[in-house]
Design a protein around this motif. Structure first.
Motif, mmCIF file in Angstrom:
data_model
loop_
_atom_site.group_PDB
_atom_site.id
_atom_site.type_symbol
_atom_site.label_atom_id
_atom_site.label_comp_id
_atom_site.label_asym_id
_atom_site.label_seq_id
_atom_site.Cartn_x
_atom_site.Cartn_y
_atom_site.Cartn_z
ATOM 1 N N ARG A 125 -0.174 1.906 8.092
ATOM 2 C CA ARG A 125 -1.392 2.231 7.364
ATOM 3 C C ARG A 125 -1.208 2.408 5.876
ATOM 4 N N TRP A 126 -0.039 2.827 5.446
ATOM 5 C CA TRP A 126 0.008 3.135 4.018
ATOM 6 C C TRP A 126 1.216 2.515 3.331
ATOM 7 N N ILE A 127 1.081 2.449 1.999
ATOM 8 C CA ILE A 127 2.195 2.059 1.147
ATOM 9 C C ILE A 127 2.571 3.285 0.350
ATOM 10 N N ASP A 128 3.846 3.614 0.377
ATOM 11 C CA ASP A 128 4.280 4.803 -0.349
ATOM 12 C C ASP A 128 4.511 4.454 -1.809
ATOM 13 N N LEU A 129 3.665 5.000 -2.659
ATOM 14 C CA LEU A 129 3.803 4.707 -4.083
ATOM 15 C C LEU A 129 4.617 5.795 -4.772
ATOM 16 N N GLY A 130 5.161 6.705 -3.996
ATOM 17 C CA GLY A 130 5.932 7.787 -4.607
ATOM 18 C C GLY A 130 5.063 9.005 -4.802
ATOM 19 N N PHE A 131 4.069 8.940 -5.690
ATOM 20 C CA PHE A 131 3.200 10.102 -5.915
ATOM 21 C C PHE A 131 2.039 10.111 -4.943
ATOM 22 N N LEU A 132 1.768 8.994 -4.330
ATOM 23 C CA LEU A 132 0.618 8.907 -3.431
ATOM 24 C C LEU A 132 0.936 7.933 -2.305
ATOM 25 N N ARG A 133 0.470 8.304 -1.150
ATOM 26 C CA ARG A 133 0.572 7.336 -0.063
ATOM 27 C C ARG A 133 -0.737 6.589 -0.015
ATOM 28 N N LEU A 134 -0.700 5.356 -0.466
ATOM 29 C CA LEU A 134 -1.925 4.595 -0.596
ATOM 30 C C LEU A 134 -2.271 3.947 0.739
ATOM 31 N N GLN A 135 -3.502 4.173 1.168
ATOM 32 C CA GLN A 135 -3.980 3.494 2.371
ATOM 33 C C GLN A 135 -4.953 2.406 1.942
ATOM 34 N N PRO A 136 -4.514 1.174 1.886
ATOM 35 C CA PRO A 136 -5.387 0.102 1.414
ATOM 36 C C PRO A 136 -6.652 -0.015 2.246
ATOM 37 N N SER A 137 -6.588 0.364 3.515
ATOM 38 C CA SER A 137 -7.791 0.227 4.348
ATOM 39 C C SER A 137 -8.909 1.124 3.816
ATOM 40 N N GLU A 138 -8.531 2.303 3.279
ATOM 41 C CA GLU A 138 -9.544 3.195 2.693
ATOM 42 C C GLU A 138 -10.185 2.526 1.481
ATOM 43 N N LEU A 139 -9.326 1.977 0.634
ATOM 44 C CA LEU A 139 -9.790 1.316 -0.578
ATOM 45 C C LEU A 139 -10.741 0.165 -0.237
ATOM 46 N N THR A 140 -10.347 -0.576 0.806
ATOM 47 C CA THR A 140 -11.114 -1.769 1.172
ATOM 48 C C THR A 140 -12.551 -1.425 1.539
#
Lengths: 647, 381
Positions: free
Chosen positions: B107-122
């Motif tokens: 579900r997510w990509i770890d950007l270090g400061f944030l775990r980004l969930q592209p599905s949320e963005l989409t």
């Protein structure tokens, strides 16, 4: 791209309409959610509140303290002693292997127990304590307690275990407890939830098993709040259980221990009964075993040794084994004949050493015969022919009736395991059991306590007490429950002619006081305490005519298991009977030699309530008795020391 | 519509924009978030850690993001819609290739400061893309089959990628929200009737065929559908969540058991109590009163969005705002239906209340777009 404003207007309006439609649907859905919420939270609230409570609250049983068992003088026979164990909680321990290794350097850990514990540790929740070592000594437990800071997750705990301070002497009477088995559960119809507690122990044999319901007590409970994983968060309330009832037996621990010591090394049984009220003062079977071994969980090797011992230490011979009573049965035949006027005390029978019955020769134990024999002489010298003759006159039915009157063939309701009923055979019994007619020879055999007649040592003691008192004395083992006295077994008059009884008692007196009596050597010298008795020797084998012609093999030359059983019954003092005693020594040889001396010693010990003075014995016996008393005193001291260490 | 078509003069400029924000919406959002802080504090056993404190920080960050986005004119956001959409598609592909696995799904990509969930963005970029598409599309083409196909592709591409993760909840959300935007844009209702009829027909066929010679699915697939639809048939597995959640809800009663007094939550009978099932804690501790209040706040947010959408004649603004409203509605609608045992358990958080970084920030950004549309709406003289 240029747009037509009219077209745009139409689009704008359409979107507006549809937005209101979608918005309306959304509001309707939200309204539906609100209704659902109201349904769950307002209308169904009580139901779910209850379910939440059930989720949260757990009831844990508190095992009650098991009732204790005392002897008649308040000596403790079964108690609950604190036992120490070392438990580990995985989540507190951190590195389990390291902590266990540290503990292993401190105290000795049983490798098998340790392996089981580690396996259990893997399976159970991390916050549940797992026992690493059970029954740890006080020294070891203090060592663990002192080093607690270095052993994270390890705690010493105290629990209660059953302990039998008198060990082997009461193994058959008190019995022992053990963990609940599946078999136990299957036998009980509505099992007490207590039985499901791990490591809960119930009575397996003896009084422990037969009075389990009294001894167990009622479980207490505590209501605790638990979380989803079952961890206890806090205790809500607590209701203590009811401890089990304390039982007091009629047995005298000191006498019981003496009897065991006196019969040591023999496969034997002895019963001492109080003639006045039927109290069983001692009820011993030797050899015995240490019941504490069973509480702890006996090793396979130890258990096999007990099972394979030819002297059968596990058997409570005093109540569960039956023997042909041999000549001790002659009082029954005599009383049956006297009561039914088939003979009088003065009538004599001529004994040539045998009697021809139905073309078969029934021998007297004395090959030369006793000559003219009356009742007194027949008992004193145990003449077989006299009884063949009398029995044929009175018949088996009357004999069986008298036997039952005196307690033979009756199963006494004692709280011990496998109490036997013995056998007082009748015509009907044989027809039913074997489908055969009763033969005249069967009557002759029964008359001298052979053939089908069977009696347990307990029954023989009861029979003797009944002859001594003329009352239906009944044995009693439980004296009081929680201090409440239980009904005694004094009994009522048997309705026998007092004169007939006196004649039989006189015959018994002659046995151990007349110079020609079969137990004269085992008499009591003290005039006030003189006893009346009867010897018995019951054959285990059949003596064939050929063997008899060649000369009967002496008992001493036979292998142990083919030798005769030695029996002796007695009561004392003769003038005012206090105790009746029955002794059976399995394969001991003749009753007069093997059974009468211990019976005499036992009755004296009971009468003196302690080791009898040497003056009570005939002079010729004293040096031998003295040596024996020394040996028993040493044994008593040894046992007391062992107990002292444990206390 | 081009930049020049806006009546620039009537749109506030500079710091004055702040005065023209939809302030009632801001207050409503803060109210919902406050519920979230309270519940996260409670489920942590009366502690700001580990959930309430980061959540507050993220909400403050979210407010900042919202205001920043609101300051930028809506036409800028319209112009970057396509880029944003393609960017989030790229991230979905990236997550497929390099993503971390969490809760059994990538579900997510770890950007270090944030775990980004592209599905949320989409969820947001797809709505933007659709709104921009219909903004551009001339009215007469809207219902033409070929031009209906384009938005279908826009919807189904991310849906497919999300389903592969697998994240059924988000997939359903994307399809429903996308369909909603298409409906609002004015696509002929016949298409929707046809799709609904087809779906109903297919479902009916699947169930009708069960046990007959022309059975469409394997037996084990039916059994999975059974437990999905009726979790009580598997009380310790799939049904456990629902059973415990209903117990928590129901035991709350009218006024609840009181703040931090919920036994179901405190004793861990509820799984995921700080994320998907946080509503049960609210309902247990504050009862029907608390639950209904939150529902009312959510409803008011939807109304505020619809008011904003209807108040602008800019097509992108209104479609985008309505699309965001639908997405937001689907969030809490599905989540609440799920905890009340009305819908199967799919992983959908309670918006702005459940603990979670990506969802909160993305939603606040979306409300930034709503605010931007509000601030920069064409004014009539």
């Amino acid at each position: 791209m240029k747009r037509n404003p009219k077209e745009l207007d139409a689009l704008y309006r359409r979107t507006g309409r549809r937005a209101l439609l979608v918005g309306g649907l959304q509001l309707a859905f939200a309204g539906g959610l609100a209704l659902r919420m109201r349904y769950l939270q307002v209308e169904e609230a009580d139901k779910y509140r209850l379910l939440a409570e059930e989720n949260r609250i757990n009831i844990r049983l508190l095992p009650p303290a098991r009732g204790r068992i005392f002897d008649r003088n308040g000596t403790i026979l079964a108690e609950n002693t604190p036992s120490y164990r070392v438990v580990i909680v995985r989540e507190d321990a951190g590195d389990v292997a390291q902590v266990v290794a540290d503990l292993g350097r401190l105290i000795e850990l049983d490798p098998q127990e340790l392996e089981d514990a580690l396996e259990e540790l893997e399976r159970s929740a991390p916050f549940l304590p797992v026992t690493l070592a059970d029954r740890v000594s006080w020294k070891d437990i203090s060592r663990v307690a002192v080093n607690a800071p270095a052993l994270p997750g390890i705690t010493p705990q105290v629990g209660l275990t059953r302990h039998y301070p008198r060990g082997a002497s009461f193994a058959h009477v008190v019995g022992y407890v053990g963990p609940v088995s599946d078999y136990d559960l299957s036998r009980i119809e509505d099992p007490d939830p207590l039985l499901r507690i791990p490591r809960f122990q119930i009575g397996k044999t003896g009084v422990e098993a037969k009075r389990e319901s009294l001894l167990r007590g009622k479980a207490g409970a505590r209501r605790v709040e638990v979380n989803a994983a079952g961890r206890i968060m806090r205790e809500l309330d607590r209701r203590e259980g009811e401890p089990g009832a304390d039982l007091q037996l009629t047995v005298d621990a000191d006498l019981q221990e003496y009897v065991h010591a006196r019969l040591q090394g023999q496969s034997a049984a002895a019963v001492v009964i109080d003639c006045e009220n039927g109290d069983l003062r001692a009820i011993a079977s030797t050899p015995s075993f240490d019941p504490n071994l069973f509480v702890r969980g006996i090793s396979v090797a130890d258990y096999r040794a007990l099972l394979e011992d030819p002297y059968r230490p596990l058997a409570a011979k005093a109540v569960q084994d039956t023997y042909p009573p041999g000549s001790t049965f002659k009082m029954v035949t005599a009383l049956a004949a006297l009561e039914n006027a088939a003979t009088t005390p003065e009538d004599t029978v001529y004994c040539p050493g045998f009697l021809e019955v139905a073309n078969r020769r029934f021998h007297c134990w004395k090959r030369g015969g006793h000559g003219h024999t009356d009742l007194l002489k027949s008992l004193e010298q145990s003449c077989d022919v006299y009884y063949y003759d009398v029995a044929l006159r009175v018949g088996i039915d009357r004999i069986a009736e008298m036997a039952r009157k005196l307690g033979l063939g009756e199963r006494f309701d004692l709280p011990m395991s496998a109490v036997s009923g013995g056998l007082a055979p009748t015509r009907e019994w044989k027809a039913e059991r074997y489908g055969k007619d009763w033969l005249i020879g069967d009557t002759a055999n029964s008359a001298i306590g052979q053939g089908y007649v069977l009696a347990s040592p307990l029954q023989l003691a009861v029979m003797t007490a009944r002859i001594a008192t003329g009352r239906s004395v009944t044995p009693r083992l439980i004296r009081s429950i929680n201090g409440v006295e239980q009904p005694t077994g004094t009994g009522v008059s048997l309705g026998l002619n007092e004169n007939n009884l006196r004649q039989v008692r006189r015959g018994m007196f002659a046995v151990s006081n007349n110079r020609r009596g079969t137990a004269f050597r085992s008499r009591i010298a003290e005039k006030e305490l003189r006893m009346a008795g009867k010897t018995g020797t019951s054959q285990v084998r059949n003596i064939t005519a050929a063997e008899r012609a060649a000369g009967v093999t002496r008992n001493e030359d036979l292998p142990w298991e083919r030798r005769d059983h030695a029996l002796f019954v007695c009561f004392a003092p003769f003038d005012a009977p206090k105790y009746a005693v029955a002794v059976v020594v399995e394969h001991g040889g003749g009753g007069s030699r093997a059974a009468a001396p211990p019976a005499r010693d036992i009755v004296l010990y009971a009468l003196y309530d302690g080791m009898p003075p040497l003056e009570a014995y005939p002079e010729a016996e004293r040096s031998r008795v003295k040596a024996q008393q020394e040996r028993i005193r040493r044994e008593q001291r040894r046992r007391a020391t062992v107990r002292g260490d444990r206390a | 519509m081009s930049y020049l078509e806006y009546r620039v003069q009537s749109v506030p400029t500079g710091w004055r924009k702040i005065l023209h924000l939809n302030w009632p919406l801001v207050v409503l959002l803060m109210g919902v978030a406050a519920f979230g802080f309270l519940m996260l504090y409670s489920v942590a056993g009366g502690s700001f850690r580990p959930w309430a404190e980061p959540q507050i920080k993220r909400f403050v960050l979210g407010l900042f993001v919202m205001f920043s986005i609101a300051m930028v004119p809506i036409w800028f956001w319209r112009n970057v819609s396509a880029v944003a959409y393609l960017g989030s598609l790229a991230l979905l592909v990236a997550v497929e290739l390099f993503g971390s696995v969490g809760m059994g799904a990538q579900r997510w990509i770890d950007l270090g400061f944030l775990r980004l969930q592209p599905s949320e963005l989409t969820k947001i970029t797809m709505v933007m893309m659709l709104a921009a598409y219909y903004d551009w599309l001339p009215a007469e083409r809207i219902s033409r089959p070929l031009w209906v196909l384009v938005p279908l592709v826009i919807i189904l591409l991310p849906t497919y990628l999300v389903l592969r993760q697998p994240d059924l909840g988000t997939a359903i959300l994307l399809m429903t929200a996308g369909g909603g935007v298409m409906f609002l844009a004015g696509v002929h209702w016949g298409y929707f009737a046809a799709v609904i009829a087809a779906v109903v027909g297919l479902v009916a066929a699947v169930f009708e065929s069960r046990g007959t010679s022309w059975q469409l699915l394997k037996d084990y697939q039916y059994r999975r559908i059974d437990t999905f639809l009726d979790p009580s048939s598997d009380p310790l597995g799939a049904g456990y969540h629902i059973t415990q959640s209903k117990i928590a809800l129901g035991s709350g009663g009218w006024a609840g058991r009181g703040f931090m007094q919920g036994t179901q939550t405190r004793l861990n009978f509820l799984p995921e109590k700080h994320t998907d099932f946080i509503f049960t804690t609210l309902a247990e501790e504050f009862g029907f009163v608390g639950g209904a209040s939150l529902l009312a706040l959510y409803t008011l947010i939807i109304i505020a969005c619809i008011v904003t959408a209807l108040g602008t004649r800019d097509r992108f603004s209104s479609l985008n705002t309505l699309g965001i409203a639908i997405t937001f509605f689907l969030f809490f609608g599905v989540n609440m239906s799920m905890v009340m045992g009305l819908a199967p358990v799919v992983g959908v958080p309670l918006p702005l209340v459940s603990y979670g970084g990506s969802a909160m920030l993305v939603l606040m950004a979306a409300f930034g777009l709503v605010q931007s549309a509000h601030v920069h709406r064409p004014r009539q003289k």
